[in-house]
Design an enzyme around this catalytic site. Structure first.
Site, PDB file in Angstrom:
ATOM      1  N   TYR A 102       0.841  -1.199   0.000  1.00 35.58           N
ATOM      2  CA  TYR A 102       0.000   0.000   0.000  1.00 35.58           C
ATOM      3  C   TYR A 102       0.876   1.250   0.000  1.00 35.58           C
ATOM      4  O   TYR A 102       0.579   2.224  -0.687  1.00 35.58           O
ATOM      5  CB  TYR A 102      -0.937  -0.001   1.215  1.00 35.58           C
ATOM      6  CG  TYR A 102      -1.964  -1.113   1.164  1.00 35.58           C
ATOM      7  CD1 TYR A 102      -3.108  -0.974   0.394  1.00 35.58           C
ATOM      8  CD2 TYR A 102      -1.778  -2.288   1.865  1.00 35.58           C
ATOM      9  CE1 TYR A 102      -4.048  -1.987   0.332  1.00 35.58           C
ATOM     10  CE2 TYR A 102      -2.707  -3.308   1.813  1.00 35.58           C
ATOM     11  CZ  TYR A 102      -3.839  -3.157   1.045  1.00 35.58           C
ATOM     12  OH  TYR A 102      -4.765  -4.159   0.974  1.00 35.58           O
ATOM     13  N   ASN A 125     -12.832  -0.819  -4.179  1.00 34.17           N
ATOM     14  CA  ASN A 125     -12.795  -1.161  -5.598  1.00 34.17           C
ATOM     15  C   ASN A 125     -13.991  -2.055  -5.946  1.00 34.17           C
ATOM     16  O   ASN A 125     -14.113  -3.153  -5.424  1.00 34.17           O
ATOM     17  CB  ASN A 125     -11.480  -1.882  -5.907  1.00 34.17           C
ATOM     18  CG  ASN A 125     -11.459  -2.515  -7.276  1.00 34.17           C
ATOM     19  OD1 ASN A 125     -12.161  -2.091  -8.192  1.00 34.17           O
ATOM     20  ND2 ASN A 125     -10.649  -3.547  -7.423  1.00 34.17           N
ATOM     21  N   GLU A 160      -1.772 -16.333 -10.225  1.00 34.49           N
ATOM     22  CA  GLU A 160      -0.915 -15.487 -11.061  1.00 34.49           C
ATOM     23  C   GLU A 160       0.563 -15.781 -10.840  1.00 34.49           C
ATOM     24  O   GLU A 160       1.334 -15.848 -11.810  1.00 34.49           O
ATOM     25  CB  GLU A 160      -1.187 -14.009 -10.784  1.00 34.49           C
ATOM     26  CG  GLU A 160      -2.535 -13.559 -11.287  1.00 34.49           C
ATOM     27  CD  GLU A 160      -2.761 -12.064 -11.143  1.00 34.49           C
ATOM     28  OE1 GLU A 160      -1.826 -11.325 -10.761  1.00 34.49           O
ATOM     29  OE2 GLU A 160      -3.893 -11.625 -11.425  1.00 34.49           O
TER      30      GLU A 160
END
Length: 172
Positions: A102, A125, A160
């Protein structure tokens, strides 16, 4: 607090990460993508169900899940403040298989000391995965805060990282 957005239709998708719901505006831009939606969440944002309208979202998600896509090319229209929009745009620049903290994201936005504000915008989000807030970690590299739950964040990152790691790194 119920978030309102001008959805004209929604649909449901099956993904390797669980069921997902997506809402589109009248122009076909994605307003929200939510994993494991509850009946209450679906009811809060009731509009015409049209799974076919999500054809392009479904196609790109399928390519992502097959390891053929690392970023999304969809029209997006998330509702948020100018600051939230700025943070969400920065999230889309975090490469597939990479993470930032962050604090690092705050520095990229020229906001030294702004990690908490960035974290709050990240938490709001509305377009999970496609706006990859799951790629943001705590300062110590730990999994912290994720609206879809930490198990989902871990699954997205594992997916990922395993596909972007050097060959043999995750070999059994």
């Amino acid at each position: 607090m119920t978030t309102t957005f001008p959805a004209s239709r929604h649909g449901l998708l099956d993904t390797r990460f669980g069921p997902a719901a997506a809402w589109l505006n009248a122009d076909g831009a994605l307003l929200r993508l939510l994993f494991n939606p509850t009946p209450q969440q679906l009811a809060e944002h009731a509009c015409r169900r049209d799974d076919g309208a999500l054809r392009e979202v479904a196609r790109q998600l399928a390519e992502y899940q097959a390891g053929e896509r690392q970023s999304f090319e969809l029209a997006l229209a998330p509702a948020g403040t100018p600051f939230q929009q700025q943070v969400w745009a920065a999230l889309r620049r975090i490469p597939y298989g990479r993470t930032v903290s962050y604090g690092e994201l705050a520095l990229l936005l020229d906001l030294p000391g702004g990690a908490r504000a960035v974290g709050r915008a990240n938490a709001t989000n509305p377009i999970a995965l496609i706006v990859p807030c799951h790629r943001v970690l705590g300062a110590d590299g730990s999994l912290t805060g994720y609206a879809g739950g930490l198990p989902l964040k871990a699954a997205l990152l594992r997916f990922e990282l395993e596909r972007s790691a050097p060959p043999g790194l995750f070999a059994d």
